[in-house]
Design an enzyme around this catalytic site. Structure first.
Site, PDB file in Angstrom:
ATOM      1  N   ASN A  88      52.760-102.090  40.724  1.00  0.00           N
ATOM      2  CA  ASN A  88      52.858-103.532  40.951  1.00  0.00           C
ATOM      3  C   ASN A  88      53.918-104.136  40.028  1.00  0.00           C
ATOM      4  OD1 ASN A  88      51.608-106.561  40.594  1.00  0.00           O
ATOM      5  ND2 ASN A  88      51.212-105.673  42.603  1.00  0.00           N
ATOM      6  N   ARG A  95      53.762-108.438  39.702  1.00  0.00           N
ATOM      7  CA  ARG A  95      54.074-109.012  41.015  1.00  0.00           C
ATOM      8  C   ARG A  95      52.945-109.917  41.479  1.00  0.00           C
ATOM      9  NH1 ARG A  95      53.749-108.546  46.698  1.00  0.00           N
ATOM     10  NH2 ARG A  95      55.782-108.821  47.709  1.00  0.00           N
ATOM     11  N   CYS A  96      51.692-109.470  41.289  1.00  0.00           N
ATOM     12  CA  CYS A  96      50.559-110.298  41.701  1.00  0.00           C
ATOM     13  C   CYS A  96      50.572-111.655  41.008  1.00  0.00           C
ATOM     14  CB  CYS A  96      49.240-109.600  41.365  1.00  0.00           C
ATOM     15  SG  CYS A  96      48.895-108.119  42.326  1.00  0.00           S
ATOM     16  N   MET A  97      51.026-111.677  39.752  1.00  0.00           N
ATOM     17  CA  MET A  97      50.954-112.897  38.952  1.00  0.00           C
ATOM     18  C   MET A  97      52.122-113.848  39.177  1.00  0.00           C
ATOM     19  SD  MET A  97      49.511-111.617  35.264  1.00  0.00           S
ATOM     20  CE  MET A  97      50.957-110.622  34.891  1.00  0.00           C
TER      21      MET A  97
END
Length: 432
Positions: free
Chosen positions: A374, A419-421
């Site tokens: 990620n 990436r999620c954040m």
């Protein structure tokens, strides 16, 4: 946060703000939306963390330190950082936005009329900053000072009347920019449903995003931003698994084709498991032709290429045939084939090169769980990654990728990486 942080943008800035959008995962990152962990994380307990989708109870002050370091790493690369809660507070200066937000937050059938009426009056008297905190951190029964009726009498003191949103940290999931349109997504888990409603409120009513064109929407079939990868201009891969449904991917495909934003959507089935909740938990782009991928699924990952049916092209639909309703578009779905093969063909390149997570199956599994795949690309061949995934980061560097390492021991407790954040709001276009 201090008043000088980049998220504090006056309404007048809308007139000079750049056009928003992104056509890839790796174009030079210019502006990103983050959410700094706040009081909503302090609502997590061993009794509710599973329901609220966290694997543990984070040390909040350390999570904030780690997130601040992440934001500073971005600013050091000339990336403008916007904070979701600051944007939301500014949006809530609008009476229309306040009413929409309050109505949505109090729509749950568990409240009853007595409590809903009382809370509605109290929230309408709150300042924008106070309302933002309630909308994100929630309200417990023992925090209600009046309006006592049957509901408050029978609820436990620590029951939530308005649930907190600890997953707001993962801003990628509630929206994703596809060229110059923002796809406001639809989140599958009940614990996250309100997140995307707040995001849509910002894109609709914040002056900075005035005139932004939107697609999809929180009321549509489930598609989450962590499943959406912009492989190259015109090519979008969407994971289908625990969070995004086949119907959601079909809806998104029709919308991007109708708006002329893509020529191919790759539907990629992934295991419906916690470890692989989104496509970006198993692979992310780190260069125009390189992808870091969990090797334990690389051989089995398949893709169905979805394109416009008949003789229509995205240019036709976006031009002369724009009056055609998206629901009237015919879609062609190709037979499944290996993901890397389908992706390279759609992207018009010889090969999409795979960089493995870890060096062996056990290390790969450990580092995949710790979000080794990620990564957040800041530019071609530059990516942010959690420092703990040593072997994956070494392999990235051996492949010519500059790795910006950040700490994430506490941030990762919600199962999300760099990436999620982050929701890229503006990237430079890739050269044609």
């Amino acid at each position: 946060m201090s008043a000088s942080t980049p998220g504090n943008v006056p309404a007048a800035a809308a007139a000079t703000a750049p056009a928003w959008g992104a056509d890839s995962e790796v174009g030079r990152l210019r502006t990103v939306m983050l959410h700094r962990p706040g009081p909503e994380l302090k609502r997590l307990t061993p009794r509710n963390n599973d329901k609220l989708l966290f694997d543990g109870i984070p040390w909040v002050s350390r999570a904030q330190e780690e997130h601040d370091a992440f934001a500073e790493a971005l600013r050091a690369r000339d990336v403008e950082v916007l904070y979701l809660t600051e944007l939301l507070t500014q949006t809530l200066e609008s009476p229309e936005a306040r009413e929409q937000a309050i109505t949505s937050a109090l729509s749950g059938l568990h409240l009853g009329d007595t409590l809903r009426t009382y809370l509605g009056a109290a929230l309408r008297d709150a300042s924008p900053a106070e309302l933002t905190e309630v909308l994100t951190a929630g309200i417990r029964n023992d925090e209600v000072r009046g309006g006592h009726g049957l509901v408050t009498s029978l609820f436990a003191p620590d029951d939530f009347l308005v649930d907190p949103l600890p997953n707001l940290l993962f801003t990628r999931d509630s929206s994703v920019w596809v060229r110059d349109h923002v796809a406001v997504t639809s989140l599958a888990m009940p614990a996250r449903a309100r997140e995307t409603q707040l995001t849509e409120l910002i894109y609709t009513l914040h002056p900075r995003f005035a005139g932004s064109r939107r697609i999809h929407g929180w009321h549509n079939e489930y598609v989450e931003g962590g499943d959406v990868l912009l492989l190259s201009p015109g090519v979008i891969a969407v994971g289908v698994g625990e969070r995004s449904t086949p119907a959601g991917v079909e809806r998104l495909a029709r919308q991007v084709f109708h708006a002329g934003l893509a020529h191919t959507v790759l539907a990629v089935p992934i295991a419906q498991e916690r470890a692989t909740m989104h496509l970006d938990t198993v692979c992310t782009m780190v260069d125009v032709d390189k992808i870091v991928m969990y090797p334990n699924v690389a051989d089995s990952l398949r893709a169905y290429a979805v394109t416009l049916g008949g003789d229509a092209t995205p240019a036709d639909v976006a031009g002369e045939a724009r009056e055609l309703a998206e629901s009237g578009l015919t879609l062609d779905v190709a037979p499944a084939e290996p993901f890397l093969v389908a992706a390279a063909r759609a992207m018009g390149i010889e090969a999409l090169h795979q960089i493995d997570t870890g060096l062996d199956p056990v290390t790969a599994e450990r580092e995949q769980w710790d979000d080794g795949n990620n990564t957040l690309a800041l530019a071609p061949r530059v990516a942010v990654a959690y420092e703990r995934n040593d072997e994956t980061n070494d392999r990235l560097e051996e492949s010519g990728i500059e790795v910006v390492r950040i700490a994430g021991s506490e941030l990762g407790s919600g199962r999300g990486g760099p990436r999620c954040m982050s929701c890229p709001v503006l990237r430079d276009p890739l050269p044609a």
